[in-house]
Motif scaffolding. Structure first.
Motif, PDB file in Angstrom:
ATOM      1  N   PRO A  14       2.122  -0.460   6.317  1.00 21.27           N
ATOM      2  CA  PRO A  14       2.320  -1.586   5.393  1.00 21.27           C
ATOM      3  C   PRO A  14       3.769  -1.776   4.963  1.00 21.27           C
ATOM      4  O   PRO A  14       4.112  -2.805   4.393  1.00 21.27           O
ATOM      5  CB  PRO A  14       1.439  -1.210   4.196  1.00 21.27           C
ATOM      6  N   TRP A  27      -4.778  -7.225   1.579  1.00 21.68           N
ATOM      7  CA  TRP A  27      -4.898  -7.360   3.030  1.00 21.68           C
ATOM      8  C   TRP A  27      -6.297  -7.875   3.334  1.00 21.68           C
ATOM      9  O   TRP A  27      -7.252  -7.566   2.613  1.00 21.68           O
ATOM     10  CB  TRP A  27      -4.665  -6.025   3.737  1.00 21.68           C
ATOM     11  N   THR A  54      -1.579 -10.119   5.087  1.00 18.06           N
ATOM     12  CA  THR A  54      -1.238  -9.491   3.823  1.00 18.06           C
ATOM     13  C   THR A  54      -0.745 -10.592   2.893  1.00 18.06           C
ATOM     14  O   THR A  54      -0.026 -11.507   3.324  1.00 18.06           O
ATOM     15  CB  THR A  54      -0.175  -8.389   3.981  1.00 18.06           C
TER      16      THR A  54
END
Length: 337
Positions: free
Chosen positions: A137, A83, A93
């Protein structure tokens, strides 16, 4: 081929226990970060608008990806995903296996800090838009936004805890906010501390602050009198030349994961290893070509990545080339005595 053998072949050796990475950034280095699972891989973000992945063992660049503007920070989420964020306000990302990146979201101003908190599985970003944002994430998506008093300059996370440093340029107001993270969508402010001089780096393991006035402070969150008696500050990264003491900013801190000692890097070009328990310096490495902009111990504590990169302290002047060095460290250098 080992990292040392590859470095010898390329002519990038600097010593028996240290070598310079080849194919390094073409502008100032903003951050170096080791993989959470291996000392083999290292992320390097730069003002040349790139994030590079290095195979340290082979001294080779595996890949690089671009931002639209200089990149100010980067972090591993897991061994296969990086990231990053910077002056383009975009949080990206990148899949290190497929070499594909995704824009996760944006801030309203440059993203200064990117960190991962594994305990609650969130990425944390700090921005000059005066906010800290949490990102899930797995989705990925914004999992919470927390407004700060001023723009965020540096942050650090450790075991559910987040320390954020803010700076108001207009009134030169300095503070550190410490948050307790809970789940992936909430954060409770525990304490806000006022500082005197501009802080360059905050790092948990106590926690430790460094400043532009050549000082390091070892602080503790526990408010009890017994614990607070343990905190202290000391002067470092100062040189005497022609009888005059020169004071240099302390730009970088990294903790050793095994021994809980820590390294500091300053604009004097030196890296020091400190024993916070016995309040003494364990060692000092040779002087590097220019300022130390970032430091990172590998997860097993065997290697230290050192970014020697001019930080514009004297303005736009001629300076040594920016470089990243990989140093093999020993217990004699890093273990408390």
């Amino acid at each position: 081929m080992s990292g040392r053998a590859a470095a010898e072949k390329s002519g990038a050796m600097t010593g028996a226990n240290e070598f310079k990475l080849t194919q390094g950034p073409e502008d100032s280095v903003s951050a170096v970060k080791f993989s959470p699972s291996s000392a083999q891989f290292l992320l390097v973000s730069s003002w040349d608008c790139t994030v590079r992945l290095f195979d340290v063992s082979a001294n080779s660049m595996r890949m690089k990806y671009q931002h639209l503007a200089p990149v100010l920070d980067c972090a591993f989420y897991d061994p296969a995903h990086a990231w990053s964020g910077g002056l383009d306000n975009q949080l990206k990302t990148h899949d290190l296996n497929t070499d594909q990146d995704t824009i996760v979201g944006t801030h309203d101003a440059p993203i200064r800090c990117v960190e991962y908190c594994p305990e609650v599985n969130v990425m944390v970003t700090g921005s000059w838009d005066m906010s800290v944002r949490l990102w899930d994430p797995r989705t990925p998506c914004n999992a919470g936004t927390f407004t700060q008093p001023e723009k965020v300059y540096t942050l650090s996370v450790a075991v559910y805890t987040l320390a954020v440093f803010q700076l108001s340029v207009s009134v030169f107001q300095l503070s550190v906010s410490v948050f307790q993270l809970s789940g992936c969508v909430s954060a409770e402010c525990l304490v806000r501390l006022a500082l005197v001089m501009l802080t360059r780096c905050v790092c948990f393991q106590g926690y430790v602050l460094s400043s532009i006035e050549g000082r390091v402070a070892v602080e503790y969150l526990d408010p009890s009198l017994e614990v607070q008696k343990k905190k202290y500050a000391f002067k470092c990264h100062r040189l005497k030349e022609n009888g005059i003491e020169q004071v240099f900013p302390v730009n970088a801190i990294s903790f050793h994961s095994v021994h809980n000692t820590f390294a500091t890097g300053g604009s004097d070009g030196f890296v020091n290893i400190w024993d916070p328990f016995n309040k003494k310096r364990l060692c000092q490495f040779h002087r590097y070509p220019t300022s130390i902009a970032s430091l990172a111990f590998s997860t097993d504590g065997s290697l230290l990545a050192i970014a020697s990169s001019y930080m514009q302290e004297q303005g736009d002047v001629s300076h040594p080339a920016d470089a990243v060095f990989i140093r093999q460290v020993t217990d004699a250098e890093t273990k408390p005595k």
